[in-house]
Enzyme design. Structure first.
Site, short mmCIF file in Angstrom:
data_model
loop_
_atom_site.label_atom_id
_atom_site.label_comp_id
_atom_site.label_asym_id
_atom_site.label_seq_id
_atom_site.Cartn_x
_atom_site.Cartn_y
_atom_site.Cartn_z
N ASP A 2 -89.72 -16.43 -82.77
CA ASP A 2 -89.38 -17.00 -84.09
C ASP A 2 -90.38 -16.55 -85.15
O ASP A 2 -91.45 -16.00 -84.83
CB ASP A 2 -89.39 -18.53 -83.97
CG ASP A 2 -88.80 -19.23 -85.20
OD1 ASP A 2 -88.07 -18.58 -85.98
OD2 ASP A 2 -89.07 -20.43 -85.38
N GLU A 23 -90.32 -12.54 -89.45
CA GLU A 23 -89.92 -11.68 -90.60
C GLU A 23 -91.11 -10.90 -91.15
O GLU A 23 -90.88 -9.78 -91.62
CB GLU A 23 -89.28 -12.55 -91.68
CG GLU A 23 -87.97 -13.19 -91.28
CD GLU A 23 -88.11 -14.26 -90.20
OE1 GLU A 23 -89.15 -14.94 -90.18
OE2 GLU A 23 -87.19 -14.38 -89.37
N ASP A 75 -81.43 -20.36 -89.14
CA ASP A 75 -81.21 -21.74 -89.58
C ASP A 75 -79.94 -21.93 -90.40
O ASP A 75 -79.98 -22.09 -91.62
CB ASP A 75 -82.41 -22.21 -90.40
CG ASP A 75 -83.69 -22.14 -89.60
OD1 ASP A 75 -83.61 -21.96 -88.37
OD2 ASP A 75 -84.77 -22.26 -90.20
O1 MIG Z 1 -90.11 -23.27 -89.97
O2 MIG Z 1 -89.79 -23.95 -84.62
O3 MIG Z 1 -85.31 -20.83 -87.00
O4 MIG Z 1 -84.79 -22.48 -84.82
O5 MIG Z 1 -86.33 -24.81 -84.59
C1 MIG Z 1 -89.19 -23.63 -88.96
C2 MIG Z 1 -89.08 -24.74 -85.52
C3 MIG Z 1 -89.55 -22.93 -87.68
C4 MIG Z 1 -87.36 -21.97 -87.41
C5 MIG Z 1 -86.32 -21.59 -86.40
C6 MIG Z 1 -85.76 -22.83 -85.77
C7 MIG Z 1 -86.87 -23.62 -85.11
C8 MIG Z 1 -87.93 -23.97 -86.16
N1 MIG Z 1 -88.43 -22.74 -86.77
#
Ligand code: MIG
Length: 687
Positions: free
Chosen positions: A308, A311, A422
């Site tokens: 995650d 980017e 998201d």
């Molecule tokens: O700023 O880890 O897209 O699936 O649950 C949010 C918490 C960070 C973004 C991910 C989402 C995840 C969430 N993350």
């Protein structure tokens, strides 16, 4: 045929795997102009032209009429007025007066004005003057897509259990929460193959650590779950917490593995752990090191990961935050701030959220040279997932590990899949999910899916059910939801039998879905396709954006409107409608070509079996490992006297001898019955 052109001195993104000669003539179809700071590509659009591609983005399957951007962004509101989401997939197919595909290989921001400024013109503009341009011509849309996929290499193949249903939520805090989900799913008689661990499993959001108060024995928990057919899948974030004594931080600093400021110090951003450094995954040595860290979790019995915030997402940078405080402090001393300063202050605070203005402030080390992040921004997530993919291949060469990412660039599909980030619990985002899947397949991201039920906002039982009824076809089938929103496990809405029914259909369809996935991966094919790919001569098909072909045998038509009892479906040819409630409980009916309103109650799934095709199904099971795929129920849509055959792909689902001919089994069905080249298989034929 693929023609390659080069402009300037492009960064080697490693998006492609074929070594093609750079041509010196001017490209066909496209007018390319090199400017001082950009490359501008123009193409006059004919009225009939349809534009397929751009992978993960907003809006429809036909991308015409909007301006899109490849600019990987952590944006949790996927509004139709956005231009960009988390990924960057610069591949388009023009289908119409001329039919060709093109790929602009440039890792910086690229904009695609697809008839936005002027309806009759496509203008693609890069933010740097360097790019490789590939133009692909072929016999058909499918042929162009296949050639492109050969150019970018074979798609990632996950373990078979990763085709089971996965339950996730940002907010499962501790071992007891995980056990509770497993127990409640079992009590509701709903199959389950994976439970996801979000950032709360880590100690202070530090990658490759486990919070021992919440998870005193992760290895024990993983083993217990696995004995029940359930895998745990932890999240890994891109940012590494700055903390003395934390080994990942210390090693990264010591070896110079983090992204740098212009002055050579380590760049600092702030994300979940507070201040972090970003591993310089574009640098092969740092990539290898970061990837090797996944072993910490492999050693505890973990067999899958989701990457995650790559980017990379940055909540704020320290200098910018300080500057904001200083300005606000100055304002606070004023008697009357005045409306202009008030709005200026609000803008200043809001701007903290936008990481993009930090992307020109840090650097990667590539072949001993510093490269500004901004110039290669879109390959960061790709390389973070590549770090894991390469390391896993080295650490567990004989075993498939589940891996998917939020951010991606073309080429990442060789290392992992993606989820689409998201989304919200909106009906329009169920529709967006339908639009995104065929586009993602074009860039090789076969193993992908959206947060079923929606991530942000509060879902409803009917939205989740309808979303699941589409999600049973997406290779990644995961229900995920954000902290603070309504619980959306399938047992939260009453009528659990309906949820169980739909999810079980996924397992019943798995012999087919897995075969189609494997064949698409191994033959550079498309698992999901827009209708025009198979029916290019039927002009009506290019108008259909809410039905998809899944594999060779079936077309699906998901319901994506609230309170609907069915929907209008377009059939390019006569098909056999199966309205499925389970493998044994269904209606079947021949439906002629054309438009029809087809009923579909909550809990039902519409499948249209194409003429001359077969659909093998199994009895459902509570997890993929427990599926009995030796006894298949085969639906057939045959004319009298006709026989049809189907290539079933069956392997152990875990090892990597993908090409072994023994995995390919042929089922033949005629009016008199069916047979399979693998005699151990027992078929029940449903004509
Ligand atoms: O700023 O880890 O897209 O699936 O649950 C949010 C918490 C960070 C973004 C991910 C989402 C995840 C969430 N993350």
């Amino acid at each position: 045929m693929i023609c390659k052109y080069r402009y300037g001195n492009p960064f080697s993104t490693e998006a492609t795997v074929l070594d093609l000669p750079v041509l010196s003539d001017s490209p066909a179809f496209l007018r390319v102009r090199q400017e001082e700071n950009s490359i501008v590509i123009r193409y006059p659009l004919d009225k009939s032209d349809v534009l397929y591609g751009l992978g993960e983005n907003v809006r429809g399957i036909n991308k015409r009429g909007w301006i899109f951007e490849s600019n990987a962004t952590d944006d949790n509101l996927h509004l139709e007025t956005r231009r960009s989401l988390y990924a960057s997939h610069n591949f388009l197919i023009v289908h119409g007066k001329e039919t060709f595909g093109f790929f602009v290989d440039n890792p910086a921001v690229v904009s695609f004005d697809l008839g936005y400024t002027r309806p009759e013109e496509m203008v693609v503009t890069t933010d740097t003057p360097n790019a490789d341009l590939y133009i692909i011509t072929g016999e058909s849309l499918t042929d162009i897509a296949r050639q492109f996929r050969q150019l970018i290499g074979r798609s990632y193949i996950p373990p078979k259990w990763a085709f089971g249903y996965g339950q996730s939520r940002w907010g499962y805090k501790c071992e007891a929460d995980i056990r509770d989900v497993a127990d409640k799913m079992a009590a509701a008689d709903i199959p389950l193959d994976a439970i996801y661990l979000d950032i709360d499993y880590m100690k202070d959001y530090k990658d490759f650590t486990v919070d021992l108060e919440r998870y005193p024995d992760l290895a024990g928990l993983a083993a217990d779950m696995k004995a029940r057919g359930i895998r745990l899948v932890p999240i890994i974030d891109a940012g590494v917490k700055i903390e003395e004594g934390y080994d990942v931080y210390e090693e990264g600093v010591e070896n110079g593995y983090f992204c740098k400021n212009a002055d050579g110090t380590n760049f600092v951003g702030a994300v979940w752990p507070g201040k972090v450094h970003f591993p310089d995954v574009v640098n092969p040595e740092a990539r290898r090191w970061f990837g090797s860290k996944y072993k910490v979790l492999l050693d505890q019995g973990i067999e899958g990961f989701w990457n995650d915030m790559n980017e990379p997402a940055i909540f704020y940078s320290v200098p910018k935050l300080k500057q904001t405080f200083t300005t606000i402090e100055a304002y606070s001393k004023l008697d009357n701030i005045g409306i202009d300063k008030y709005f200026a202050m609000m803008d200043l605070v809001r701007a903290l959220q936008d990481a993009s203005n930090l992307y020109d402030q840090f650097y990667h080390s590539v072949d001993g040279k510093l490269v500004c992040h901004k110039d290669i921004h879109n390959v960061y997530g790709f390389n973070m997932t590549r770090a894991a993919g390469e390391a896993l291949e080295e650490m567990v060469p004989d075993k498939r590990i589940l891996l998917f990412s939020r951010s991606s660039y073309i080429g990442m599909h060789r290392y992992g899949g993606i989820w689409t980030g998201d989304n919200c619990s909106w009906w329009s985002h169920l529709q967006l999910n339908i639009h995104q899947m065929p586009s993602l397949n074009l860039v090789g991201l076969l193993y992908s899916g959206a947060d079923l039920g929606g991530f942000g906002e509060n879902t409803t039982g009917d939205l989740l059910l309808r979303w699941l009824a589409f999600g049973i076809f997406t290779p990644l089938m995961r229900n995920h939801c954000a902290l603070g929103h309504r619980q959306q496990e399938p047992y939260q809405f009453g009528h659990t039998e309906m949820f169980a029914q739909v999810i079980k259909l996924r397992y019943s369809l798995l012999p087919y879905l897995y075969s189609e996935f494997m064949k698409a991966a191994l033959e550079d094919g498309l698992y999901f396709r827009a209708l025009a790919f198979d029916y290019p001569d039927d002009p009506a098909t290019s108008q259909v954006e809410d039905q998809l072909l899944v594999g060779e045998s079936i077309m699906i038509a998901p319901v994506y409107q609230p309170n609907a009892k069915g929907r209008v479906v377009y059939l390019p040819e006569a098909m056999l409608l199966l309205r499925l409630r389970s493998v044994d409980d269904y209606d079947s009916e021949r439906v002629e070509a054309g438009y029809h309103h087809i009923n579909c109650d909550l809990g039902e799934v519409l499948v249209f079996l194409r003429p001359g095709h077969l659909l093998p199904m199994a009895d459902p099971a509570m997890s993929v490992d427990q599926l009995d795929e030796k006894h298949l129920k085969v639906f057939a849509n045959l004319k009298s006297g006709e026989t049809a055959s189907y290539v079933l792909y069956q392997d152990d689902g875990y090892s990597k001898d993908y090409e072994n001919p023994e995995h390919y089994k042929t089922i033949r069905v005629g009016q008199a019955g069916g047979s399979c080249s693998d005699e151990e298989l027992e078929l029940t034929i449903r004509l």
